[in-house]
Design an enzyme around this catalytic site. Structure first.
Site, PDB file in Angstrom:
ATOM      1  CG  HIS A   1      -6.921  -2.700   3.120  1.00  0.00           C
ATOM      2  ND1 HIS A   1      -6.162  -1.571   2.890  1.00  0.00           N
ATOM      3  CD2 HIS A   1      -8.124  -2.462   2.547  1.00  0.00           C
ATOM      4  CE1 HIS A   1      -6.890  -0.684   2.215  1.00  0.00           C
ATOM      5  NE2 HIS A   1      -8.082  -1.194   1.997  1.00  0.00           N
TER       6      HIS A   1
ATOM      7  CG  HIS B   1      -8.615  -3.151  -2.497  1.00  0.00           C
ATOM      8  ND1 HIS B   1      -9.562  -2.479  -3.234  1.00  0.00           N
ATOM      9  CD2 HIS B   1      -8.399  -2.402  -1.382  1.00  0.00           C
ATOM     10  CE1 HIS B   1      -9.904  -1.364  -2.609  1.00  0.00           C
ATOM     11  NE2 HIS B   1      -9.215  -1.297  -1.472  1.00  0.00           N
TER      12      HIS B   1
ATOM     13  N   GLY C   1     -15.884   3.167   3.257  1.00  0.00           N
ATOM     14  CA  GLY C   1     -14.609   3.860   3.085  1.00  0.00           C
ATOM     15  C   GLY C   1     -13.814   3.381   1.888  1.00  0.00           C
ATOM     16  CD  GLN C   2     -14.809  -0.479  -2.882  1.00  0.00           C
ATOM     17  OE1 GLN C   2     -15.987  -0.650  -2.565  1.00  0.00           O
ATOM     18  NE2 GLN C   2     -14.206  -1.193  -3.813  1.00  0.00           N
TER      19      GLN C   2
ATOM     20  CG  ASN D   1     -12.325  -0.275   3.743  1.00  0.00           C
ATOM     21  OD1 ASN D   1     -12.687  -0.701   4.833  1.00  0.00           O
ATOM     22  ND2 ASN D   1     -11.144   0.297   3.562  1.00  0.00           N
TER      23      ASN D   1
ATOM     24  CG  ASP E   1      -2.095   0.956   1.053  1.00  0.00           C
ATOM     25  OD1 ASP E   1      -3.238   0.493   0.904  1.00  0.00           O
ATOM     26  OD2 ASP E   1      -1.852   2.188   1.046  1.00  0.00           O
TER      27      ASP E   1
END
Ligand code: AMP
Ligand code: ZN
Length: 116
Positions: free
Chosen positions: A104, A102, A95-96, A89, A32
């Site tokens: 995290h 994906h 909160g995407q 998310n 990230d």
């Protein structure tokens, strides 16, 4: 299927740079850009799927690949002893910010609960 306006599709196609952390047949993993923990990796299916909410029964094999890459990376980075967290998310309230599914993978420190 790729989406030409999608950042992660561009990374998967090697049209945008990224620091790759791993790969298998159906998924890639990248570090990230804005890490929230000492280990913060995104595990991403190569197929453009908007979020986990759009996953269907035909994606069973892909989900297995996602989980197995997460397990492999967590073991490689020695997170299996103390544990780690996976988060996906979904949508605005989730909160995407990138509309390509994906997961995290976060670890390397004590994570708090509940999330913000
Ligand atoms: P989310 O907000 O859950 O959709 O997660 C998107 C994540 O992608 C955020 O943690 C961003 O820091 C990360 N991100 C965005 N662009 C890039 C990029 N080009 N390379 C690596 N990570 C990125
Ligand atoms: Zn995409």
């Amino acid at each position: 299927m790729t989406n030409i306006s999608c950042i992660f599709c561009s990374i998967i196609a090697h049209n945008l740079p990224a620091r790759f952390a791993g790969e298998n047949e159906e998924c890639v993993a990248i570090w990230d850009l804005n890490p929230q923990a000492p280990i913060h990796i995104l595990v991403i299916p190569k197929e453009h799927i908007r979020s986990l909410h759009e996953v269907e029964s035909s994606h069973a094999g892909l989900l297995q690949s996602l989980i197995s890459l997460i397990q492999k990376l967590a073991t490689e980075h020695h997170l299996d002893g103390d544990g780690y967290r996976i988060v996906s998310n979904i949508g605005k309230h989730g909160g995407q910010t990138v509309d390509h599914l994906h997961i995290h993978l976060l670890g390397g420190r004590q994570l708090n609960w509940p999330p913000g």
